[in-house]
Design an enzyme around this catalytic site. Structure first.
Site, short mmCIF file in Angstrom:
data_model
loop_
_atom_site.label_atom_id
_atom_site.label_comp_id
_atom_site.label_asym_id
_atom_site.label_seq_id
_atom_site.Cartn_x
_atom_site.Cartn_y
_atom_site.Cartn_z
N CYS A 139 0.83 -1.21 0.00
CA CYS A 139 0.00 0.00 0.00
C CYS A 139 0.87 1.26 0.00
O CYS A 139 1.63 1.48 0.94
CB CYS A 139 -0.90 -0.03 1.23
SG CYS A 139 -1.74 1.51 1.60
N CYS A 174 0.40 3.46 3.07
CA CYS A 174 1.01 2.82 4.25
C CYS A 174 2.52 3.02 4.23
O CYS A 174 3.14 3.28 5.27
CB CYS A 174 0.69 1.33 4.27
SG CYS A 174 -1.07 0.95 4.32
#
Length: 170
Positions: free
Chosen positions: A29, A32
Site C-alpha cells: 500500500c 502505508c
C-alpha cells in the site's frame, strides 16, 4: 531496532490493557509506505507519551483485520483499556502526538459495544476473514500448483457451496 510492537492473532489481546495506537497496513500500500517513517518516529516517542504503538500487517493477519473490520488502508485505532476509537486525524507526527498529549481521543465516540474488536460479533467476523483467506489459498493451490483452469476452480467452489447448503438443509 523498531519500537513498534507487531501484533498478530495470538497476541492482539495485549491492546485490551493500557493505552495503544494501532496501525493496520499492507506492505504493498503506497499510503502505508508513506506513513511508515512517521509511525516509527511516533513509536520512538511512545514511552514519553505513555502509550504503546503497534502495527498489524493485514496480508498476514486477515483475522485481525476482520476483528477490527478494516476496510481502508492504513487504518489507525486508539485503544485505552479495551475501549477502541478510530483515529481519523492527520497523519503527521505532531498531530499523532497531539492526539495523545492533548487527550483529543476523549472527544471521539468509542466503537459501539457490538462492533468492539473484543465482542463476540467481531470474533465471528475475524473467523469469516480467516476463512476467506483459507479459500483464497485453496484457489491458488488449485490454479497455481495443480494447473486447474480458473473457471474450473470456481465451479468446484460453487459445487462445494451447493453441497454444503444441501447437507445443512437436510
Amino acid at each position: 531496532r523498531s519500537s513498534v510492537r507487531v501484533l498478530c492473532g495470538s497476541n492482539w489481546s495485549l491492546v485490551l490493557q493500557g493505552q495503544w495506537m494501532l496501525e493496520f497496513y499492507a506492505p504493498w500500500c503506497p499510503a502505508c509506505q508513506q506513513l511508515e517513517a512517521t509511525w516509527e518516529s511516533f513509536a520512538k516517542e511512545s514511552e514519553r507519551l505513555g502509550i504503546t504503538v503497534g502495527k498489524v500487517d493485514v496480508t498476514q493477519e486477515p483475522g485481525l483485520s476482520g476483528r477490527f473490520f478494516v476496510t481502508t488502508l492504513p487504518t489507525i485505532y486508539h485503544a485505552n483499556d479495551g475501549v477502541f476509537r478510530r483515529y481519523r486525524g492527520s497523519r503527521t507526527l505532531e498531530d499523532l502526538q497531539g492526539y495523545i498529549l492533548e487527550r483529543k481521543w476523549e472527544a471521539v465516540e468509542p466503537v459501539a459495544g457490538w462492533k468492539s474488536p473484543s465482542s463476540i460479533m467481531m470474533h465471528g467476523m475475524a473467523g469469516l476473514f480467516h476463512f476467506s483467506g483459507w479459500i483464497r489459498q485453496i484457489h491458488n493451490y488449485l490454479t497455481g500448483t495443480l494447473g486447474v483452469h480458473v473457471w474450473i476452480s470456481y465451479a468446484i467452489f460453487i459445487l462445494a457451496t451447493l453441497l454444503i447448503g444441501l447437507l445443512l438443509g437436510l
